[in-house]
Design a protein around this motif. Structure first.
Motif, mmCIF file in Angstrom:
data_model
loop_
_atom_site.group_PDB
_atom_site.id
_atom_site.type_symbol
_atom_site.label_atom_id
_atom_site.label_comp_id
_atom_site.label_asym_id
_atom_site.label_seq_id
_atom_site.Cartn_x
_atom_site.Cartn_y
_atom_site.Cartn_z
ATOM 1 N N ASN A 117 20.985 -29.006 -22.939
ATOM 2 C CA ASN A 117 21.904 -29.019 -21.807
ATOM 3 C C ASN A 117 21.175 -29.401 -20.521
ATOM 4 O O ASN A 117 19.986 -29.146 -20.358
ATOM 5 N N LEU A 118 21.922 -29.996 -19.597
ATOM 6 C CA LEU A 118 21.370 -30.420 -18.323
ATOM 7 C C LEU A 118 21.636 -29.377 -17.247
ATOM 8 O O LEU A 118 22.742 -28.845 -17.152
ATOM 9 N N SER A 119 20.627 -29.114 -16.413
ATOM 10 C CA SER A 119 20.818 -28.242 -15.261
ATOM 11 C C SER A 119 21.467 -29.037 -14.135
ATOM 12 O O SER A 119 21.574 -30.268 -14.192
ATOM 13 N N ARG A 120 21.894 -28.335 -13.089
ATOM 14 C CA ARG A 120 22.482 -29.023 -11.943
ATOM 15 C C ARG A 120 21.464 -29.970 -11.300
ATOM 16 O O ARG A 120 21.801 -31.083 -10.877
ATOM 17 N N GLN A 121 20.208 -29.529 -11.228
ATOM 18 C CA GLN A 121 19.163 -30.386 -10.669
ATOM 19 C C GLN A 121 19.004 -31.667 -11.479
ATOM 20 O O GLN A 121 18.855 -32.762 -10.918
ATOM 21 N N GLN A 122 19.056 -31.551 -12.798
ATOM 22 C CA GLN A 122 18.923 -32.728 -13.644
ATOM 23 C C GLN A 122 20.122 -33.658 -13.493
ATOM 24 O O GLN A 122 19.982 -34.880 -13.529
ATOM 25 N N GLN A 123 21.307 -33.091 -13.308
ATOM 26 C CA GLN A 123 22.493 -33.912 -13.088
ATOM 27 C C GLN A 123 22.375 -34.705 -11.787
ATOM 28 O O GLN A 123 22.727 -35.890 -11.736
ATOM 29 N N VAL A 124 21.870 -34.046 -10.743
ATOM 30 C CA VAL A 124 21.645 -34.748 -9.477
ATOM 31 C C VAL A 124 20.604 -35.849 -9.668
ATOM 32 O O VAL A 124 20.749 -36.965 -9.147
ATOM 33 N N THR A 287 15.007 -35.091 -12.713
ATOM 34 C CA THR A 287 15.537 -34.950 -14.066
ATOM 35 C C THR A 287 14.514 -34.346 -15.011
ATOM 36 O O THR A 287 14.863 -33.585 -15.913
ATOM 37 N N LYS A 290 12.163 -29.946 -14.827
ATOM 38 C CA LYS A 290 12.372 -28.729 -15.598
ATOM 39 C C LYS A 290 11.685 -28.786 -16.953
ATOM 40 O O LYS A 290 11.220 -27.777 -17.472
#
Length: 307
Positions: A117-124, A287, A290
């Motif tokens: 799963n992607l974190s919010r930071q990775q989505q940004v 991205t 993490k």
């Protein structure tokens, strides 16, 4: 300054020269034909390297098959697409920026293929990365940048498909090749690359080669500097547990490739390219921030094959 400190930076610098070599080699040979020669020599040298260092070959046909298939994507389809696109006029700098987004594409498809799963930071980071590449590439494609030479859509699309191929190959290797001697695996991967590249060269090219000192130099650098040198450094980094240090410098590859292309071939470093590269590199950093310490083994597979 010891080799242990310099090795990660040298590894990344070697990888960044891959795009310059691709453009230079195109003056003397068809791109895919050149890659066929490169893979043949790489396989022969790797076999000798494995024999001299006592590498353990896989005993399972399943493992051998996984290594060959991963090589088809990591080397054959990826490098084939990148080198063909550069041969068709895609600037080495633009190609390097596109390929530099491979970690973003890996993160984007990982939730669907391996359940990460992607974190919010990775989505940004994903959003920034793809905005950056659009800013860097679209002005050249649409001819709205007066300082840029227009490039065609098809070679850029093929370059992007190459990034998709190395992304799938990275995830495939992560899933099926967690164990095994990396020296033997690398040899089998080049064999897989050859299986893909030979028919593509026969179909798409005239197999043109102009034998010269310049061609031999490009071939020697591709085989010894990239296919062999980068792998040797990767093995050294893995043995010393320094893979994460090399991964942290991967963000420098797109700007390094752009600067080298400007120095050696006079490719213009336009303002949209500079700003787009900065945005894209920032996106890649966010991205992967993490996962750098969590899954370092997933990084070198893609890094070692990019040149």
């Amino acid at each position: 300054m010891t080799l242990a400190r310099l090795a990660p930076a040298i590894f990344v610098l070697l990888w960044s020269t891959g795009w310059v070599v691709a453009k230079y080699a195109a003056f003397f040979a068809d791109p895919l034909t050149f890659l066929v020669l490169r893979y043949i020599f790489a396989i022969l040298l790797f076999i000798g390297f494995c024999a001299a260092t006592g590498a353990r070959w896989p005993r399972s046909w399943t493992t051998i098959g996984h290594a060959v298939v991963s090589g088809m994507f990591l080397h054959g389809l990826y490098l084939g697409a990148v080198w063909w696109a550069i041969g068709q006029g895609v600037p080495a700098a633009i190609s390097g920026i596109i390929a530099g987004l491979q970690p973003l594409m890996t993160a984007a498809v990982a939730p669907f293929l391996i359940g990460e799963n992607l974190s919010r930071q990775q989505q940004v980071g994903l959003a920034l990365g793809f905005c950056g590449i659009a800013l860097a590439v679209l002005p050249k494609m649409l001819a709205i940048d007066p300082a840029a030479t227009p490039i065609q859509l098809l070679p850029v699309a093929v370059n992007v498909l190459g990034m998709a191929a190395v992304t799938y190959g990275t995830l495939y290797q992560k899933r099926h090749l967690q164990n095994g001697d990396i020296r033997a695996i690398a040899t089998l991967q080049y064999a897989g690359a050859l299986i893909v590249t030979v028919p593509l060269a026969l179909i798409l090219e005239d197999l043109h080669v102009t034998w010269s000192l310049e061609l031999v130099a490009a071939l020697a650098w591709s085989v010894l500097g990239l296919s062999m040198g980068a792998i040797a450094l990767l093995l050294y980094l893995i043995r010393r547990g320094q893979v994460s240090r090399a991964a942290s410098l991967i963000y420098l590859v797109p700007p390094l490739a752009a600067v080298q292309a400007a120095l050696f071939f006079g490719e213009a470093l336009t303002l949209p390219m500079i700003i787009g590269t900065i945005i894209a590199v920032t996106g890649v950093y966010l991205t992967n921030r993490k996962t750098d310490s969590a899954v370092p083994s997933s990084k070198p597979a893609s890094n070692a094959t990019a040149g």
